[in-house]
Structure formats: structure tokens, C-alpha cells
Design a protein around this motif. Sequence first.
Motif, PDB file in Angstrom:
ATOM      1  N   LEU A  10       0.820  -1.211   0.000  1.00  0.00           N
ATOM      2  CA  LEU A  10       0.000   0.000   0.000  1.00  0.00           C
ATOM      3  C   LEU A  10       0.856   1.264   0.000  1.00  0.00           C
ATOM      4  CD1 LEU A  10      -2.896   1.117   0.158  1.00  0.00           C
ATOM      5  CD2 LEU A  10      -2.665   1.068   2.641  1.00  0.00           C
ATOM      6  N   PHE A  11       1.875   1.306   0.864  1.00  0.00           N
ATOM      7  CA  PHE A  11       2.748   2.479   0.911  1.00  0.00           C
ATOM      8  C   PHE A  11       3.483   2.662  -0.415  1.00  0.00           C
ATOM      9  CE2 PHE A  11       3.521   3.986   5.468  1.00  0.00           C
ATOM     10  CZ  PHE A  11       2.273   3.570   5.906  1.00  0.00           C
ATOM     11  N   GLU A  12       3.903   1.552  -1.018  1.00  0.00           N
ATOM     12  CA  GLU A  12       4.606   1.638  -2.301  1.00  0.00           C
ATOM     13  C   GLU A  12       3.650   2.075  -3.413  1.00  0.00           C
ATOM     14  OE1 GLU A  12       7.657   1.738  -4.982  1.00  0.00           O
ATOM     15  OE2 GLU A  12       7.761   1.610  -2.810  1.00  0.00           O
ATOM     16  N   TYR A  13       2.454   1.535  -3.409  1.00  0.00           N
ATOM     17  CA  TYR A  13       1.492   1.878  -4.457  1.00  0.00           C
ATOM     18  C   TYR A  13       1.106   3.351  -4.399  1.00  0.00           C
ATOM     19  CZ  TYR A  13      -2.364   1.709  -7.700  1.00  0.00           C
ATOM     20  OH  TYR A  13      -3.179   1.949  -8.777  1.00  0.00           O
ATOM     21  N   THR A  14       0.984   3.903  -3.188  1.00  0.00           N
ATOM     22  CA  THR A  14       0.632   5.320  -3.078  1.00  0.00           C
ATOM     23  C   THR A  14       1.743   6.220  -3.602  1.00  0.00           C
ATOM     24  OG1 THR A  14       1.421   5.473  -0.798  1.00  0.00           O
ATOM     25  CG2 THR A  14      -0.926   4.983  -1.115  1.00  0.00           C
ATOM     26  N   LYS A  15       2.949   5.700  -3.696  1.00  0.00           N
ATOM     27  CA  LYS A  15       4.065   6.483  -4.224  1.00  0.00           C
ATOM     28  C   LYS A  15       4.258   6.226  -5.720  1.00  0.00           C
ATOM     29  CE  LYS A  15       8.863   7.558  -3.556  1.00  0.00           C
ATOM     30  NZ  LYS A  15       9.961   7.000  -4.246  1.00  0.00           N
ATOM     31  N   ALA A  16       4.362   4.948  -6.098  1.00  0.00           N
ATOM     32  CA  ALA A  16       4.736   4.599  -7.469  1.00  0.00           C
ATOM     33  C   ALA A  16       3.546   4.445  -8.416  1.00  0.00           C
ATOM     34  CB  ALA A  16       5.556   3.306  -7.471  1.00  0.00           C
ATOM     35  N   ARG A  17       2.396   4.085  -7.871  1.00  0.00           N
ATOM     36  CA  ARG A  17       1.198   3.837  -8.687  1.00  0.00           C
ATOM     37  C   ARG A  17       1.400   2.699  -9.694  1.00  0.00           C
ATOM     38  NH1 ARG A  17      -2.390   6.214  -5.607  1.00  0.00           N
ATOM     39  NH2 ARG A  17      -2.270   8.452  -5.531  1.00  0.00           N
ATOM     40  N   HIS A  18       2.258   1.734  -9.357  1.00  0.00           N
ATOM     41  CA  HIS A  18       2.478   0.552 -10.189  1.00  0.00           C
ATOM     42  C   HIS A  18       2.199  -0.695  -9.354  1.00  0.00           C
ATOM     43  CE1 HIS A  18       4.962   3.478 -12.460  1.00  0.00           C
ATOM     44  NE2 HIS A  18       4.396   2.852 -13.475  1.00  0.00           N
ATOM     45  N   THR A  19       1.273  -1.500  -9.818  1.00  0.00           N
ATOM     46  CA  THR A  19       0.880  -2.697  -9.073  1.00  0.00           C
ATOM     47  C   THR A  19       2.042  -3.668  -8.918  1.00  0.00           C
ATOM     48  OG1 THR A  19      -1.354  -2.453  -9.947  1.00  0.00           O
ATOM     49  CG2 THR A  19      -0.806  -4.573  -8.960  1.00  0.00           C
ATOM     50  N   ASN A  20       2.821  -3.867  -9.969  1.00  0.00           N
ATOM     51  CA  ASN A  20       3.917  -4.840  -9.904  1.00  0.00           C
ATOM     52  C   ASN A  20       4.967  -4.452  -8.868  1.00  0.00           C
ATOM     53  OD1 ASN A  20       2.782  -6.496 -11.799  1.00  0.00           O
ATOM     54  ND2 ASN A  20       3.972  -5.669 -13.511  1.00  0.00           N
ATOM     55  N   SER A  21       5.335  -3.193  -8.832  1.00  0.00           N
ATOM     56  CA  SER A  21       6.337  -2.787  -7.841  1.00  0.00           C
ATOM     57  C   SER A  21       5.752  -2.850  -6.429  1.00  0.00           C
ATOM     58  CB  SER A  21       6.879  -1.386  -8.139  1.00  0.00           C
ATOM     59  OG  SER A  21       5.868  -0.417  -8.029  1.00  0.00           O
ATOM     60  N   ALA A  22       4.468  -2.559  -6.290  1.00  0.00           N
ATOM     61  CA  ALA A  22       3.820  -2.642  -4.976  1.00  0.00           C
ATOM     62  C   ALA A  22       3.768  -4.092  -4.499  1.00  0.00           C
ATOM     63  CB  ALA A  22       2.423  -2.049  -5.031  1.00  0.00           C
ATOM     64  N   LEU A  23       3.410  -5.007  -5.378  1.00  0.00           N
ATOM     65  CA  LEU A  23       3.359  -6.428  -5.004  1.00  0.00           C
ATOM     66  C   LEU A  23       4.754  -6.969  -4.700  1.00  0.00           C
ATOM     67  CD1 LEU A  23       0.688  -7.796  -7.513  1.00  0.00           C
ATOM     68  CD2 LEU A  23       0.410  -7.324  -5.068  1.00  0.00           C
ATOM     69  N   GLY A  24       5.734  -6.528  -5.480  1.00  0.00           N
ATOM     70  CA  GLY A  24       7.122  -6.940  -5.211  1.00  0.00           C
ATOM     71  C   GLY A  24       7.599  -6.455  -3.857  1.00  0.00           C
ATOM     72  N   ALA A  25       7.275  -5.214  -3.514  1.00  0.00           N
ATOM     73  CA  ALA A  25       7.659  -4.671  -2.207  1.00  0.00           C
ATOM     74  C   ALA A  25       6.967  -5.438  -1.085  1.00  0.00           C
ATOM     75  CB  ALA A  25       7.309  -3.189  -2.130  1.00  0.00           C
ATOM     76  N   GLY A  26       5.702  -5.784  -1.294  1.00  0.00           N
ATOM     77  CA  GLY A  26       4.973  -6.561  -0.292  1.00  0.00           C
ATOM     78  C   GLY A  26       5.587  -7.929  -0.077  1.00  0.00           C
ATOM     79  N   TRP A  27       5.926  -8.595  -1.164  1.00  0.00           N
ATOM     80  CA  TRP A  27       6.575  -9.912  -1.062  1.00  0.00           C
ATOM     81  C   TRP A  27       7.928  -9.781  -0.368  1.00  0.00           C
ATOM     82  CZ3 TRP A  27       5.831 -14.692  -0.510  1.00  0.00           C
ATOM     83  CH2 TRP A  27       6.832 -15.628  -0.754  1.00  0.00           C
ATOM     84  N   GLY A  28       8.679  -8.763  -0.699  1.00  0.00           N
ATOM     85  CA  GLY A  28       9.964  -8.529  -0.040  1.00  0.00           C
ATOM     86  C   GLY A  28       9.793  -8.288   1.446  1.00  0.00           C
ATOM     87  N   ALA A  29       8.737  -7.582   1.826  1.00  0.00           N
ATOM     88  CA  ALA A  29       8.476  -7.321   3.244  1.00  0.00           C
ATOM     89  C   ALA A  29       8.201  -8.617   3.998  1.00  0.00           C
ATOM     90  CB  ALA A  29       7.299  -6.360   3.394  1.00  0.00           C
ATOM     91  N   VAL A  30       7.444  -9.524   3.376  1.00  0.00           N
ATOM     92  CA  VAL A  30       7.159 -10.815   4.016  1.00  0.00           C
ATOM     93  C   VAL A  30       8.451 -11.610   4.182  1.00  0.00           C
ATOM     94  CG1 VAL A  30       5.994 -13.039   3.711  1.00  0.00           C
ATOM     95  CG2 VAL A  30       4.764 -10.914   3.256  1.00  0.00           C
ATOM     96  N   LEU A  31       9.249 -11.669   3.137  1.00  0.00           N
ATOM     97  CA  LEU A  31      10.522 -12.390   3.233  1.00  0.00           C
ATOM     98  C   LEU A  31      11.441 -11.751   4.265  1.00  0.00           C
ATOM     99  CD1 LEU A  31      11.321 -13.157  -0.521  1.00  0.00           C
ATOM    100  CD2 LEU A  31      10.424 -14.707   1.228  1.00  0.00           C
ATOM    101  N   GLY A  32      11.468 -10.431   4.296  1.00  0.00           N
ATOM    102  CA  GLY A  32      12.278  -9.729   5.286  1.00  0.00           C
ATOM    103  C   GLY A  32      11.830 -10.039   6.702  1.00  0.00           C
TER     104      GLY A  32
END
Length: 168
Positions: free
Chosen positions: A120-142
Motif C-alpha cells: 500500500l505504501f509503495e502503491y501510493t508512491k509509485a502507482r504501479h501494481t507490480n512494484s507494490a506487489l514486489g515490495a509486499g513480497w519482499g516485506a514478508v521475506l524480510g
Amino acid sequence: MDDLVAFLILISGSVVGLLLIPFSLPGLWVIVLGIVAYGWLTDFRSVGAGIMALAIGLAFLGELVEAWVGFRFARRYGGSRRAGWGAIVGGLVGAVVGVPVPVIGSVIGGFIGAFVGAALFEYTKARHTNSALGAGWGAVLGRVVAASIKVALGIVIAVGALFAAVRG
């Protein structure tokens, strides 16, 4: 008798602390409190300032690593610094919201919250679903990596304190 009670507090604090870490609760600090209580109850005969300083230092290291790993993984998978903050905030909110569900709720809530927060935080900045989903997946792995590191540090702290207590 006092030494037995102190030793049981040390063991209980270590076990409970290790169990709290995956729930995003301050497990390392529970272990440290168990060590301080043991030291206080035994007049600091076997667990002194050196062991306590080491335990506190490793607990602080665990907290720093947790924050750094969360940011690092969110960014590594396409997120910005904003996604890193979203992962932290979302993970905390998710863990709290998941508490009513017995045992597993706060763990799953923390993972879902980290994902949603970073995305959500990434999407509000970048407005790209793929980068937002990638950031979310990275957060889970982190979050998984950070919890693993904190459990490892908790084991080191607990074993060191137990070894000092038994040896002393």
C-alpha cells in the motif's frame, strides 16, 4: 532454594522469550529481564555485568537488524524507503489485529500486515501494481529472515546466560 527459583526464572524467561519472537513481541527483552532477575536473585555471583552487557547489546543488535532487514528486503524486491516503513507499520498493526485469533493469529496477521503495508505504501508512491506487489513480497521475506535472526540471537543470549549460571 533461592538459587533454584532464580534458575527457573532464567529458564522460563528464555523459553517464553524465544516463543514470543515469531509473534513480533519483545522476546529478546524478556530473555534479558530473565537474566537480570537471575543475577539479582543470586547477588550477581555467576551472571555479572559482562554477561548482562552482552545480552543487552545482542538484544539491541537484534532490533537494529530487524529494522534493517525489513527495509532491505522491501527495497530489494522493488520497493522504496516508503515501502519499508509500510512493512514495519503494517506488520505491527497486523500482529495486533491478529491477537484475538488464538496462537497463530498474530503471526499470520503480522505477515499479512507487512505485505499489505509495504504494498500500500509503495502503491501510493509509485502507482504501479507490480512494484507494490514486489515490495509486499519482499516485506514478508524480510520479516521471516528478521525473525530467524532474532531467534538465533535469542538462543545465543539464553545459552550464554544458562552456561554462565550453571558454571558459576
